[in-house]
Design a protein around this motif. Structure first.
Motif: not given
Length: 316
Positions: A152-161, A143-146, A163-174
């Motif tokens: 990462f597939a969204s058009r909002y690049a800052p979100l994936s960045q 579930n977390v990976t999905a 998540v990568t840095t740990g500023a947002l959790s995957v759940e919060d970013a989604e």
């Protein structure tokens, strides 16, 4: 350079033996069940179904195994997942997963994402002091990976960045991505800008800011946005730490300020009694100073003299 593997199609005899082995071993001990997996995969990989006269693996499984044909598919898929994992493992390790684990991992689209989910599940189990990965660990990790893949597939690049840095959790970013989708184009850019500046933000707070931005013609909303732009805060709290209580207090304070300004405006520009002296322009202008801006009084000083037909020195 990678070694290529040449697959030789099965003969009819090999294919028939393969089907028999699958049927005999698919519901017995773990060791024999593993054999059934390999045979189910080999029947597909070496196109044994064609040797038996079938057009597809599906048709073969349906005819040869009846109601158990879906289980045969799962056996084949388990081996495919295990091979995928080995292909992306840095050490080339071999895997022998429970069929239920492999089935859930297969729902992810790539070998890399399946490997990431498996390693996440192992970390979850380890954090609980267990060497055994349970199905619930696999479920949670998938579930977390999905969710991460969707972010990462969204058009909002800052979100994936973030998540990568740990500023947002995957759940919060989604959650934030869904909320941004609901905003108008200009508001989307505005909230993303503040999200990055703040280094993170709750989804409901981000929605609140976006909604106020879209209502900027309202004086209360405009004041909230002005404060956010100037301070990066709501109710004196940094956006990164703000919650819905802060949004309510920010609205309340903005409303009080707007109402106070409106009351002051009405007081300043309401009707007043004013005495003017026909032959004393200077005295009349001085009275105006207490009511209106001094610059306006200066202008009226001359205009009043013109209206009364006298000079600014009081002479007619």
């Amino acid at each position: 350079m990678t070694d290529s593997i040449v697959l030789i199609p099965m003969t009819e005899t090999e294919a028939r033996t393969c089907v028999t082995d699958i049927r005999e071993h698919m519901r017995v001990s773990d060791e024999q069940h593993q054999l059934a997996r390999q045979k189910a995969f080999e029947l597909w990989q070496r196109e044994g179904f064609k040797a038996l006269g079938y057009k597809s693996y599906y048709e073969c499984a349906k005819k040869e195994f009846g109601v158990s044909f879906q289980h045969v598919y799962r056996l084949r898929d388990a081996v495919e997942v295990e091979q995928d994992l080995s292909s992306v493992s840095p050490t080339g390790e071999k895997f022998a997963l429970p069929e239920t684990h492999a089935r859930r991992l297969k729902s992810l689209p790539t070998a890399e994402s399946r490997y990431e989910a498996l390693k996440t599940a192992e970390q979850m189990a380890s954090s609980e002091g267990s060497d055994t990965v349970a199905q619930r660990h696999i479920e949670a990790a998938v579930n977390v990976t999905a969710k991460k893949l969707r972010v990462f597939a969204s058009r909002y690049a800052p979100l994936s960045q973030m998540v990568t840095t740990g500023a947002l959790s995957v759940e919060d970013a989604e959650d934030i991505a869904v909320r941004i989708d609901r905003l108008k184009p200009q508001a989307k850019g505005f909230v993303l800008q503040h999200l990055v500046r703040a280094g993170g933000m709750r989804g409901d707070v981000l929605s609140f800011i976006g909604e106020q931005y879209q209502r900027a013609d309202d004086p209360i909303a405009a004041l909230v946005i002005q404060t956010v732009n100037a301070t990066g805060c709501l109710d004196g709290t940094l956006l990164k730490n703000a919650n819905m209580d802060n949004t309510k207090r920010a609205l309340y304070e903005a409303r009080l300020e707007v109402e106070s300004e409106q009351a002051q405006h009405e007081e300043d520009y309401g009707p007043v009694n004013l005495t003017l002296w026909e032959r004393d322009v200077e005295r009349s202008a001085a009275a105006l100073v207490t009511i209106i801006d001094k610059a306006w009084a200066q202008l009226l000083y001359y205009r009043l003299g013109e209206a009364l037909g006298v000079g600014t020195d009081g002479a007619r």
